[in-house]
Design a protein around this motif. Structure first.
Motif, mmCIF file in Angstrom:
data_model
loop_
_atom_site.group_PDB
_atom_site.id
_atom_site.type_symbol
_atom_site.label_atom_id
_atom_site.label_comp_id
_atom_site.label_asym_id
_atom_site.label_seq_id
_atom_site.Cartn_x
_atom_site.Cartn_y
_atom_site.Cartn_z
ATOM 1 N N ASP A 151 -21.523 15.024 -10.378
ATOM 2 C CA ASP A 151 -21.718 16.626 -10.314
ATOM 3 C C ASP A 151 -21.253 17.279 -10.360
ATOM 4 O O ASP A 151 -21.028 18.615 -9.971
ATOM 5 N N ASN A 152 -19.800 17.286 -10.733
ATOM 6 C CA ASN A 152 -18.984 18.725 -10.867
ATOM 7 C C ASN A 152 -19.288 19.033 -12.551
ATOM 8 O O ASN A 152 -18.641 19.738 -13.286
ATOM 9 N N ASN A 153 -20.376 18.424 -13.160
ATOM 10 C CA ASN A 153 -21.015 18.813 -14.441
ATOM 11 C C ASN A 153 -19.632 18.876 -15.495
ATOM 12 O O ASN A 153 -19.225 19.736 -16.507
ATOM 13 N N PHE A 154 -18.674 17.941 -15.339
ATOM 14 C CA PHE A 154 -17.622 17.474 -16.163
ATOM 15 C C PHE A 154 -18.042 16.824 -17.250
ATOM 16 O O PHE A 154 -18.778 16.487 -17.459
ATOM 17 N N THR A 155 -17.010 17.891 -19.082
ATOM 18 C CA THR A 155 -17.385 16.983 -19.564
ATOM 19 C C THR A 155 -16.382 15.732 -19.927
ATOM 20 O O THR A 155 -15.382 15.730 -18.696
ATOM 21 N N THR A 156 -16.214 14.746 -20.712
ATOM 22 C CA THR A 156 -15.060 13.603 -20.846
ATOM 23 C C THR A 156 -13.751 13.637 -20.743
ATOM 24 O O THR A 156 -13.160 13.382 -19.714
ATOM 25 N N GLN A 157 -13.980 14.655 -21.583
ATOM 26 C CA GLN A 157 -12.596 15.409 -21.710
ATOM 27 C C GLN A 157 -11.324 16.630 -20.738
ATOM 28 O O GLN A 157 -11.005 16.185 -19.748
ATOM 29 N N ILE A 158 -13.199 16.947 -20.207
ATOM 30 C CA ILE A 158 -12.224 17.804 -18.750
ATOM 31 C C ILE A 158 -12.088 16.787 -17.469
ATOM 32 O O ILE A 158 -11.070 17.089 -16.881
ATOM 33 N N ALA A 159 -12.304 15.786 -16.983
ATOM 34 C CA ALA A 159 -12.850 14.988 -16.363
ATOM 35 C C ALA A 159 -10.927 14.214 -16.808
ATOM 36 O O ALA A 159 -10.204 13.657 -15.787
ATOM 37 N N ALA A 160 -11.031 13.370 -18.296
ATOM 38 C CA ALA A 160 -9.828 13.110 -18.343
ATOM 39 C C ALA A 160 -8.456 13.667 -18.120
ATOM 40 O O ALA A 160 -7.719 13.429 -17.527
ATOM 41 N N ASP A 161 -8.788 15.054 -18.642
ATOM 42 C CA ASP A 161 -7.155 16.462 -18.180
ATOM 43 C C ASP A 161 -7.045 16.237 -17.029
ATOM 44 O O ASP A 161 -5.499 16.585 -16.779
ATOM 45 N N LYS A 162 -8.213 16.495 -15.815
ATOM 46 C CA LYS A 162 -7.929 16.068 -14.085
ATOM 47 C C LYS A 162 -7.317 15.480 -13.880
ATOM 48 O O LYS A 162 -6.502 15.188 -12.969
ATOM 49 N N LEU A 163 -7.953 13.892 -14.568
ATOM 50 C CA LEU A 163 -6.774 12.886 -13.824
ATOM 51 C C LEU A 163 -5.890 12.571 -15.003
ATOM 52 O O LEU A 163 -4.456 12.071 -14.055
ATOM 53 N N GLY A 164 -5.121 12.837 -15.519
ATOM 54 C CA GLY A 164 -4.489 12.981 -16.564
ATOM 55 C C GLY A 164 -4.421 12.132 -17.151
ATOM 56 O O GLY A 164 -3.213 10.963 -17.569
ATOM 57 N N VAL A 165 -4.979 11.623 -17.892
ATOM 58 C CA VAL A 165 -5.219 10.075 -18.690
ATOM 59 C C VAL A 165 -5.869 11.007 -20.437
ATOM 60 O O VAL A 165 -6.878 11.919 -20.071
ATOM 61 N N SER A 166 -6.675 10.169 -21.250
ATOM 62 C CA SER A 166 -6.879 9.660 -22.673
ATOM 63 C C SER A 166 -8.397 10.610 -22.418
ATOM 64 O O SER A 166 -9.369 9.220 -21.267
ATOM 65 N N ARG A 167 -9.901 10.782 -23.227
ATOM 66 C CA ARG A 167 -11.018 10.355 -22.853
ATOM 67 C C ARG A 167 -11.062 8.771 -23.193
ATOM 68 O O ARG A 167 -12.144 8.234 -22.889
ATOM 69 N N SER A 168 -10.831 8.489 -24.502
ATOM 70 C CA SER A 168 -10.060 6.796 -24.804
ATOM 71 C C SER A 168 -10.270 6.078 -24.237
ATOM 72 O O SER A 168 -10.968 4.879 -23.806
ATOM 73 N N LEU A 169 -9.511 6.528 -23.299
ATOM 74 C CA LEU A 169 -9.380 5.404 -21.664
ATOM 75 C C LEU A 169 -10.066 5.837 -20.829
ATOM 76 O O LEU A 169 -10.319 4.881 -19.967
ATOM 77 N N LEU A 170 -10.413 6.691 -19.984
ATOM 78 C CA LEU A 170 -11.413 7.223 -19.338
ATOM 79 C C LEU A 170 -13.393 5.985 -20.111
ATOM 80 O O LEU A 170 -13.622 5.469 -19.300
ATOM 81 N N ARG A 171 -13.170 6.067 -21.896
ATOM 82 C CA ARG A 171 -14.280 5.801 -21.848
ATOM 83 C C ARG A 171 -13.818 3.946 -21.372
ATOM 84 O O ARG A 171 -14.902 2.747 -21.979
ATOM 85 N N PHE A 172 -12.839 3.229 -21.883
ATOM 86 C CA PHE A 172 -12.278 1.769 -21.916
ATOM 87 C C PHE A 172 -12.486 1.664 -20.512
ATOM 88 O O PHE A 172 -13.631 0.602 -20.285
ATOM 89 N N TRP A 173 -11.919 2.165 -19.411
ATOM 90 C CA TRP A 173 -12.744 2.245 -18.157
ATOM 91 C C TRP A 173 -14.140 2.186 -17.698
ATOM 92 O O TRP A 173 -15.042 1.257 -17.135
ATOM 93 N N PHE A 174 -15.334 2.775 -18.524
ATOM 94 C CA PHE A 174 -16.735 2.785 -18.925
ATOM 95 C C PHE A 174 -17.098 1.279 -18.906
ATOM 96 O O PHE A 174 -17.893 0.948 -18.241
ATOM 97 N N ASN A 175 -16.476 1.261 -19.803
ATOM 98 C CA ASN A 175 -16.531 -0.162 -20.873
ATOM 99 C C ASN A 175 -16.321 -1.132 -20.542
ATOM 100 O O ASN A 175 -15.867 -1.784 -20.966
#
Length: 107
Positions: A61-85
């Motif tokens: 909805d916010n058209n965030f990249t993985t990096q932007i979303a990760a930055d806003k949450l305070g986590v790394s991109r790889s951790l975000l991918r880990f959650w999605f997996n």
């Protein structure tokens, strides 16, 4: 009844360990209880599929990249991918970023 040792139960009670979703489901069904905890980390784990779906919608909805979303949450991109997996969040990370998660209405 749940095949959990007394020492593990003791660690749950002292908040040294936190049960997995599978253990929470087992405890809930064994004791015929619909919930064990209605907020915090336990609620997140019990509803992790909903959390991940809300996270995906928020990113889309916010058209965030993985990096932007990760930055806003305070986590790394790889951790975000880990959650999605299929990986789940640890209690220490939840405690660290729960303010960010609440700010974006993800919990």
């Amino acid at each position: 009844m749940c095949k959990i040792t007394p020492s593990v139960v003791n660690r749950y009670e002292l908040e040294r360990f936190y049960p997995s979703k599978e253990i929470l489901d087992l405890l809930s069904s064994t004791f015929n209880v619909n919930y064990l905890c209605s907020d915090g980390y336990t609620n997140l784990i019990l509803n992790y599929d909903i959390f991940i779906e809300n996270l995906k919608i928020w990113i889309s909805d916010n058209n965030f990249t993985t990096q932007i979303a990760a930055d806003k949450l305070g986590v790394s991109r790889s951790l975000l991918r880990f959650w999605f997996n299929g990986g789940t969040m640890r209690i220490s990370l939840y405690n660290k970023i729960k303010g960010n998660l609440a700010h974006y209405n993800l919990i």
